[in-house]
Design an enzyme around this catalytic site. Structure first.
Site, PDB file in Angstrom:
ATOM      1  N   LYS A  11       0.847  -1.212   0.000  1.00  0.00           N
ATOM      2  CA  LYS A  11       0.000   0.000   0.000  1.00  0.00           C
ATOM      3  C   LYS A  11       0.871   1.246   0.000  1.00  0.00           C
ATOM      4  CE  LYS A  11       0.884   1.363   4.439  1.00  0.00           C
ATOM      5  NZ  LYS A  11       1.705   2.499   4.777  1.00  0.00           N
ATOM      6  N   ASP A 137      -2.449  -1.814  10.099  1.00  0.00           N
ATOM      7  CA  ASP A 137      -2.589  -1.718   8.642  1.00  0.00           C
ATOM      8  C   ASP A 137      -3.184  -2.972   7.999  1.00  0.00           C
ATOM      9  OD1 ASP A 137      -1.568   0.819   8.435  1.00  0.00           O
ATOM     10  OD2 ASP A 137       0.466   0.184   7.927  1.00  0.00           O
TER      11      ASP A 137
HETATM   12  P1  ATP Z   1       5.245  -1.032   9.959  1.00  0.00           P
HETATM   13  O1  ATP Z   1       4.858   0.361   9.595  1.00  0.00           O
HETATM   14  O2  ATP Z   1       4.151  -1.804  10.630  1.00  0.00           O
HETATM   15  O3  ATP Z   1       6.593  -1.149  10.625  1.00  0.00           O
HETATM   16  P2  ATP Z   1       6.241  -1.572   7.343  1.00  0.00           P
HETATM   17  O4  ATP Z   1       5.370  -1.522   6.153  1.00  0.00           O
HETATM   18  O5  ATP Z   1       7.146  -0.390   7.508  1.00  0.00           O
HETATM   19  O6  ATP Z   1       5.326  -1.787   8.573  1.00  0.00           O
HETATM   20  P3  ATP Z   1       6.870  -4.398   7.181  1.00  0.00           P
HETATM   21  O7  ATP Z   1       7.486  -4.832   5.894  1.00  0.00           O
HETATM   22  O8  ATP Z   1       5.459  -4.774   7.398  1.00  0.00           O
HETATM   23  O9  ATP Z   1       7.124  -2.852   7.341  1.00  0.00           O
HETATM   24  O10 ATP Z   1       7.810  -4.977   8.353  1.00  0.00           O
HETATM   25  C1  ATP Z   1       7.911  -4.413   9.655  1.00  0.00           C
HETATM   26  C2  ATP Z   1       8.593  -5.442  10.562  1.00  0.00           C
HETATM   27  O11 ATP Z   1       7.693  -6.535  10.748  1.00  0.00           O
HETATM   28  C3  ATP Z   1       9.864  -6.049   9.998  1.00  0.00           C
HETATM   29  O12 ATP Z   1      10.978  -5.434  10.568  1.00  0.00           O
HETATM   30  C4  ATP Z   1       9.793  -7.540  10.311  1.00  0.00           C
HETATM   31  O13 ATP Z   1      10.719  -7.909  11.305  1.00  0.00           O
HETATM   32  C5  ATP Z   1       8.401  -7.776  10.867  1.00  0.00           C
HETATM   33  N1  ATP Z   1       7.601  -8.769  10.119  1.00  0.00           N
HETATM   34  C6  ATP Z   1       6.758  -9.650  10.662  1.00  0.00           C
HETATM   35  N2  ATP Z   1       6.150 -10.386   9.722  1.00  0.00           N
HETATM   36  C7  ATP Z   1       6.606  -9.976   8.532  1.00  0.00           C
HETATM   37  C8  ATP Z   1       6.337 -10.379   7.183  1.00  0.00           C
HETATM   38  N3  ATP Z   1       5.444 -11.331   6.877  1.00  0.00           N
HETATM   39  N4  ATP Z   1       6.977  -9.710   6.204  1.00  0.00           N
HETATM   40  C9  ATP Z   1       7.856  -8.717   6.506  1.00  0.00           C
HETATM   41  N5  ATP Z   1       8.160  -8.316   7.753  1.00  0.00           N
HETATM   42  C10 ATP Z   1       7.532  -8.937   8.776  1.00  0.00           C
END
Ligand code: ATP
Length: 285
Positions: A11, A137
């Site tokens: 997203k 999210d």
């Molecule tokens: P947020 O804003 O919630 O931190 P984001 O979009 O910036 O989300 P994500 O790619 O969702 O980042 O990953 C955030 C953290 O979640 C990572 O550092 C990772 O350790 C953990 N994580 C848990 N499950 C997953 C997954 N299925 N894929 C990627 N990261 C994951």
């Protein structure tokens, strides 16, 4: 069914307003989510082990209970007394911890996929209920919609029946930004609040790229730029390449440029600094 493949899209936030800090420590948000064509691929494969296992070749994807896709599967397995095991294969294309909600999307894809695979008969509202218990999210991805308004922590979703297809150059610098740190540094400016959502929505409905470009906004941008002043140059490079508008997604570091068309997005990528190796031409999904 012996296995099920599900697509797990990323997203962007076209608007991210931070309205207030809540007593529970979270922030009250108002955001417009856009589902985009950059996707992970997830395969759900029942097994006889009675265990849930995560498989991914990506080094930063947690392989055990720390993976929120695991959490999603475990919640459903417990509530519906499912004892068979499950392999969850994740092919990661969405950069991790990048403001693109890849993990949240994986969790939603597992909820949607297991609802079919295990024939649970859950409706969208029930699935969104599970989603909001997993993370802020996650719920957006339960809805089959290109755009939605998110309120609360971002988990209260109103799908917007908007059909406009946007094109972007999405750039994810290879640096880590920690969402809690970004929010912790935010100084809330409660005066002079403009109604960003209602300003942007008519332009999005009409597909008016020029006006839309001037209406993108993210309240976390000042914090992101204070943590990484070099991103000011990154934004400038995108404008110099010909972007109509540029905005950070979530708590960064991903930044997206609004393009007028697919061809324009390709020309932005061609002109953009080649040292950024994570630069994707993406569209609304
Ligand atoms: P947020 O804003 O919630 O931190 P984001 O979009 O910036 O989300 P994500 O790619 O969702 O980042 O990953 C955030 C953290 O979640 C990572 O550092 C990772 O350790 C953990 N994580 C848990 N499950 C997953 C997954 N299925 N894929 C990627 N990261 C994951």
């Amino acid at each position: 069914m012996d296995r099920l493949k599900v697509t797990s899209p990323a997203k962007l936030n076209l608007i991210l307003d931070v309205l207030a800090k809540r007593p529970d420590g979270y922030h009250e948000l108002q955001t417009i989510f856009e589902r985009i064509s950059l996707c992970d691929e997830i395969t759900l494969i029942p097994n006889k082990s009675r265990k849930i296992k995560i498989h991914s070749s990506h080094p930063h994807v947690p392989k055990g209970p720390g993976n929120i896709a695991y959490k999603a599967a475990m919640m459903l397995a417990q509530d519906f007394s499912i004892s068979e095991g499950l392999d969850i294969n994740i092919i990661k294309n969405i950069p991790v911890a990048a403001g693109l909600a890849g993990g949240s999307s994986n969790a939603a894809a597992v909820l949607l996929g297991l609802n079919r695979l295990w024939q649970l008969g859950l409706n969208t509202k029930a699935l969104a209920g599970y989603a909001s218990r997993i993370g802020s999210d996650v719920a957006f991805f339960i809805y089959n919609t290109s755009y939605a308004l998110g309120t609360g922590r971002g988990e209260l979703i109103r799908p917007l029946g908007i059909k406009t297809k946007l094109w972007h150059l999405l750039v994810t610098p290879r640096v880590k930004m920690y969402t809690p740190e970004v929010f912790a540094r935010l100084k809330l400016n409660l005066t002079n609040k403009k109604d960003s959502v209602n300003i942007l929505l008519p332009f999005l409905r009409k597909g008016d790229i020029v006006q839309l470009a001037g209406s993108l906004s993210n309240d976390l941008e000042p914090v992101i730029l204070s943590l990484r002043p070099d991103f000011i140059k990154l934004k400038k490079k995108l404008f110099d390449a010909g972007a109509s508008g540029v905005c950070f997604s979530g708590s960064g570091p991903s930044v997206f440029a609004l393009a007028k068309s697919y061809k324009h997005a390709l020309s932005l990528r061609a002109k953009f600094d080649k040292r950024y190796t994570q630069a994707f031409v993406v569209s609304t999904l």
